[in-house]
Design a protein around this motif. Structure first.
Motif, mmCIF file in Angstrom:
data_model
loop_
_atom_site.group_PDB
_atom_site.id
_atom_site.type_symbol
_atom_site.label_atom_id
_atom_site.label_comp_id
_atom_site.label_asym_id
_atom_site.label_seq_id
_atom_site.Cartn_x
_atom_site.Cartn_y
_atom_site.Cartn_z
ATOM 1 N N LEU A 47 9.151 6.011 1.361
ATOM 2 C CA LEU A 47 9.306 7.468 1.274
ATOM 3 C C LEU A 47 8.918 8.168 2.569
ATOM 4 O O LEU A 47 9.044 9.391 2.676
ATOM 5 C CB LEU A 47 8.443 8.015 0.133
ATOM 6 C CG LEU A 47 8.892 7.679 -1.286
ATOM 7 C CD1 LEU A 47 7.778 7.971 -2.285
ATOM 8 C CD2 LEU A 47 10.157 8.457 -1.640
ATOM 9 N N GLY A 48 8.421 7.417 3.545
ATOM 10 C CA GLY A 48 8.022 8.025 4.802
ATOM 11 C C GLY A 48 6.649 8.662 4.761
ATOM 12 O O GLY A 48 6.333 9.511 5.617
ATOM 13 N N ILE A 49 5.823 8.254 3.799
ATOM 14 C CA ILE A 49 4.459 8.758 3.673
ATOM 15 C C ILE A 49 3.501 7.755 4.307
ATOM 16 O O ILE A 49 3.514 6.567 3.960
ATOM 17 C CB ILE A 49 4.071 8.966 2.198
ATOM 18 C CG1 ILE A 49 5.023 9.943 1.511
ATOM 19 C CG2 ILE A 49 2.626 9.431 2.071
ATOM 20 C CD1 ILE A 49 4.944 11.365 2.002
ATOM 21 N N THR A 50 2.671 8.207 5.223
ATOM 22 C CA THR A 50 1.676 7.318 5.824
ATOM 23 C C THR A 50 0.667 6.897 4.764
ATOM 24 O O THR A 50 0.075 7.736 4.084
ATOM 25 C CB THR A 50 0.943 8.021 6.974
ATOM 26 O OG1 THR A 50 1.892 8.413 7.963
ATOM 27 C CG2 THR A 50 -0.085 7.099 7.614
ATOM 28 N N CYS A 51 0.495 5.594 4.608
ATOM 29 C CA CYS A 51 -0.354 5.069 3.535
ATOM 30 C C CYS A 51 -1.104 3.840 4.028
ATOM 31 O O CYS A 51 -0.552 3.030 4.777
ATOM 32 C CB CYS A 51 0.503 4.712 2.317
ATOM 33 S SG CYS A 51 -0.399 3.988 0.928
ATOM 34 N N GLN A 52 -2.332 3.727 3.628
ATOM 35 C CA GLN A 52 -3.147 2.560 3.948
ATOM 36 C C GLN A 52 -3.662 1.929 2.657
ATOM 37 O O GLN A 52 -4.014 2.642 1.720
ATOM 38 C CB GLN A 52 -4.342 2.937 4.821
ATOM 39 C CG GLN A 52 -3.991 3.427 6.203
ATOM 40 C CD GLN A 52 -5.220 3.780 7.018
ATOM 41 O OE1 GLN A 52 -6.339 3.741 6.526
ATOM 42 N NE2 GLN A 52 -5.011 4.135 8.276
ATOM 43 N N LYS A 53 -3.694 0.614 2.634
ATOM 44 C CA LYS A 53 -4.388 -0.100 1.559
ATOM 45 C C LYS A 53 -5.797 -0.368 2.052
ATOM 46 O O LYS A 53 -5.978 -0.872 3.164
ATOM 47 C CB LYS A 53 -3.684 -1.414 1.226
ATOM 48 C CG LYS A 53 -4.335 -2.160 0.062
ATOM 49 C CD LYS A 53 -3.657 -3.492 -0.213
ATOM 50 C CE LYS A 53 -4.052 -4.530 0.809
ATOM 51 N NZ LYS A 53 -3.517 -5.878 0.478
ATOM 52 N N ILE A 54 -6.788 -0.011 1.247
ATOM 53 C CA ILE A 54 -8.166 -0.246 1.651
ATOM 54 C C ILE A 54 -8.864 -1.112 0.609
ATOM 55 O O ILE A 54 -8.434 -1.189 -0.549
ATOM 56 C CB ILE A 54 -8.940 1.080 1.868
ATOM 57 C CG1 ILE A 54 -9.096 1.853 0.557
ATOM 58 C CG2 ILE A 54 -8.217 1.945 2.889
ATOM 59 C CD1 ILE A 54 -9.924 3.111 0.703
ATOM 60 N N SER A 55 -9.923 -1.749 1.028
ATOM 61 C CA SER A 55 -10.681 -2.601 0.121
ATOM 62 C C SER A 55 -12.136 -2.170 0.123
ATOM 63 O O SER A 55 -12.611 -1.509 1.052
ATOM 64 C CB SER A 55 -10.566 -4.070 0.533
ATOM 65 O OG SER A 55 -11.092 -4.257 1.838
ATOM 66 N N GLY A 56 -12.839 -2.560 -0.919
ATOM 67 C CA GLY A 56 -14.250 -2.223 -1.028
ATOM 68 C C GLY A 56 -14.785 -2.600 -2.392
ATOM 69 O O GLY A 56 -14.159 -3.349 -3.143
ATOM 70 N N TYR A 57 -15.928 -2.050 -2.709
ATOM 71 C CA TYR A 57 -16.591 -2.324 -3.986
ATOM 72 C C TYR A 57 -16.331 -1.162 -4.943
ATOM 73 O O TYR A 57 -16.365 0.006 -4.539
ATOM 74 C CB TYR A 57 -18.095 -2.481 -3.759
ATOM 75 C CG TYR A 57 -18.899 -2.743 -5.020
ATOM 76 C CD1 TYR A 57 -19.065 -4.039 -5.491
ATOM 77 C CD2 TYR A 57 -19.481 -1.699 -5.724
ATOM 78 C CE1 TYR A 57 -19.803 -4.287 -6.638
ATOM 79 C CE2 TYR A 57 -20.224 -1.930 -6.883
ATOM 80 C CZ TYR A 57 -20.389 -3.221 -7.333
ATOM 81 O OH TYR A 57 -21.111 -3.464 -8.477
ATOM 82 N N ALA A 58 -16.059 -1.482 -6.200
ATOM 83 C CA ALA A 58 -15.845 -0.445 -7.205
ATOM 84 C C ALA A 58 -16.553 -0.826 -8.492
ATOM 85 O O ALA A 58 -16.670 -2.006 -8.831
ATOM 86 C CB ALA A 58 -14.359 -0.230 -7.462
ATOM 87 N N ARG A 59 -17.026 0.183 -9.211
ATOM 88 C CA ARG A 59 -17.780 -0.036 -10.448
ATOM 89 C C ARG A 59 -16.827 -0.148 -11.633
ATOM 90 O O ARG A 59 -16.709 0.749 -12.461
ATOM 91 C CB ARG A 59 -18.771 1.112 -10.647
ATOM 92 C CG ARG A 59 -19.959 1.032 -9.683
ATOM 93 C CD ARG A 59 -20.786 2.276 -9.688
ATOM 94 N NE ARG A 59 -22.110 2.030 -9.099
ATOM 95 C CZ ARG A 59 -22.954 2.971 -8.716
ATOM 96 N NH1 ARG A 59 -22.610 4.248 -8.847
ATOM 97 N NH2 ARG A 59 -24.136 2.663 -8.215
ATOM 98 N N GLY A 60 -16.153 -1.279 -11.718
ATOM 99 C CA GLY A 60 -15.202 -1.515 -12.786
ATOM 100 C C GLY A 60 -15.575 -2.735 -13.594
ATOM 101 O O GLY A 60 -16.752 -3.089 -13.716
#
Length: 454
Positions: A154-167
């Motif tokens: 779609l031409g949208i600047t997007c990044q995949k990020i990683s980290g810790y999540a409380r799931g």
């Protein structure tokens, strides 16, 4: 049943010690999270436009697009063409980049189901977007990859990020090291500003070991100062905070979900682990038309402790009172509900470590049609047989309030302002009494509280 938020396929076994530092330093940090952030990331001066898309309702046009037979014919054989055609439709419908991102978010969150079976078996397959499109299942990595593919197209600047999540697989009682990544989500850039998007957590939740589709927009364009209570990026710049917090500071935060900030007026300064001496008081301000309720869970038995919480109305807001039947650590789970709803929804959790025991218990209260109900007295039990008590209740939309003691039916007097009160002597032949409300003197009365009698 408590909803368990999806996280990635890595279940952490490491524990992380947490201290009792207050949130004061953190609050000062996030309150300054305005336009200028870490190098390379800028946040908007206002979130008003972005938050207008957090509707908890998917676009009907996306729901229709997902059912399009011509598009569906491409999904398993030509997933890249499937994404291309879907994005062409989104581009033709969207009025701006916010709508493009919201539509891409909706498409992924509805199309993809969380792969609970492989998550629990530890056999997670390929998470590239092509595999996700074909199977319509993924863990967080697959959601993030697929959403990024849509945004790229779609031409949208997007990044995949990683980290810790409380799931799933995490616990406040045994918090994993936030430096160990267990989740993936995305950042998108719209009008030169960066926003947080987590399609996984907006797709559904886990009940036990079964995934349930449950679309929401809680983690769509969520403010960084609210997202940090659940998501800790490996790259501190991707917190999008003016002053990023450390792993230790994150570990000291309670688990607060986006709805907590939507239904309360202010951010209460409390900790993940709070000290108590048999009694703990939790002040808060619920917004009009919303109520909070609480569950106390013993860490020793992992079971709910009954009659140990009570919500008291004050001139300055609400106050939840908690007592503890024995010394130890307890989990306090928070739930919200809108007026008229019977069931509460999870919005947060914190811990209390009580060094002593309290004999105080509170009446069992019930959800009801009563508006702005306040049980003013008595608020402690058990009540004693033969003893007289002043009952006092404030309620806006009821004409009658009664104390039911066995066969005795004692109406409280209304002072004309919605305050009902009266003295009641507890009979010797009852084990409990009920407090009830009604709009008809001879009609059915709705129970609002039960007291035990000894």
């Amino acid at each position: 049943m408590k909803k368990l938020i999806f996280t990635s396929f890595i279940v952490l076994s490491a524990t992380f010690f947490f201290s009792c530092a207050t949130l004061d330093s953190f609050t000062s940090k996030v309150s300054s999270a305005t336009k200028s952030v870490s190098k390379g990331y800028v946040t908007p001066e206002s979130y008003d436009e972005a938050y207008s898309y957090r509707t908890d309702t998917p676009y009907k046009s996306i729901q229709s697009l997902l059912k399009d037979k011509n598009l569906e014919s491409l999904r398993t054989g030509k997933p890249s063409e499937y994404v291309k055609k879907a994005c062409e439709s989104i581009s033709s419908m969207a009025k701006n980049d916010f709508e493009k991102v919201k539509m891409a978010h909706d498409f992924v969150a509805i199309l993809v189901s969380y792969d609970a079976a492989n998550f629990w078996a530890g056999t997670v397959p390929d998470q590239e977007y092509t595999s996700v499109i074909k199977t319509k299942t993924a863990v967080c990595e697959g959601y993030a990859n697929t959403f990024k593919k849509f945004c790229d197209t779609l031409g949208i600047t997007c990044q995949k990020i990683s980290g810790y999540a409380r799931g799933v697989g995490t616990s406040l009682l045994n918090e994993g090291n936030p430096k160990n990544s267990n989740h993936a989500w995305n950042l998108v850039k719209i009008n030169e500003a960066w926003y947080i998007v987590d399609c996984t957590w907006n797709s559904g939740h886990m009940e036990g070991k079964i995934s349930k589709q449950d679309y929401n927009t809680d983690w769509l364009f969520l403010k960084p100062e609210h997202c940090i209570y659940t998501h800790f990026p490996s790259n501190s710049k991707q917190q999008l905070l003016a002053q990023p917090i450390s792993a230790t500071e994150f570990s000291n935060l309670p688990d607060l979900r986006p709805k907590f900030f939507s239904v309360t007026e202010n951010e209460t300064s409390f900790k993940k682990l709070n000290k108590a001496d048999g009694l703990y008081s939790f002040p808060y301000n619920a917004k009009t038309d919303y109520e909070l309720s609480f569950q106390i869970i013993s860490s020793d038995t992992n079971s709910q402790v009954e009659n140990c919480s009570f919500i008291k109305k004050t001139d300055t807001g609400d106050e939840a009172l908690f007592t503890f039947p024995k010394a130890g650590t307890y989990s306090v789970r928070m739930f919200y509900r809108a007026n008229g709803e019977k069931m509460g929804h999870s919005c947060g959790e914190f811990l209390v470590d009580s060094s002593s025991v309290s004999d105080v218990r509170y009446p069992t209260t019930y959800s009801s049609s009563a508006k702005n109900l306040q049980i003013l007295s008595p608020i402690e039990m058990p009540l004693k047989k033969g003893q007289s008590y002043k009952f006092s209740v404030r309620v806006e939309n009821k004409k009658f309030v009664a104390v039911i003691c066995g066969k005795d039916f004692i109406q409280l007097e209304n002072d004309g302002t919605g305050l009902f009160s009266g003295d009641v002597t507890i009979p010797n032949n009852v084990k409990d009494i009920k407090l009830s409300v009604s709009n008809s003197e001879r009609g059915s009365f709705e129970g609002i509280a039960t007291y035990t009698v000894k």
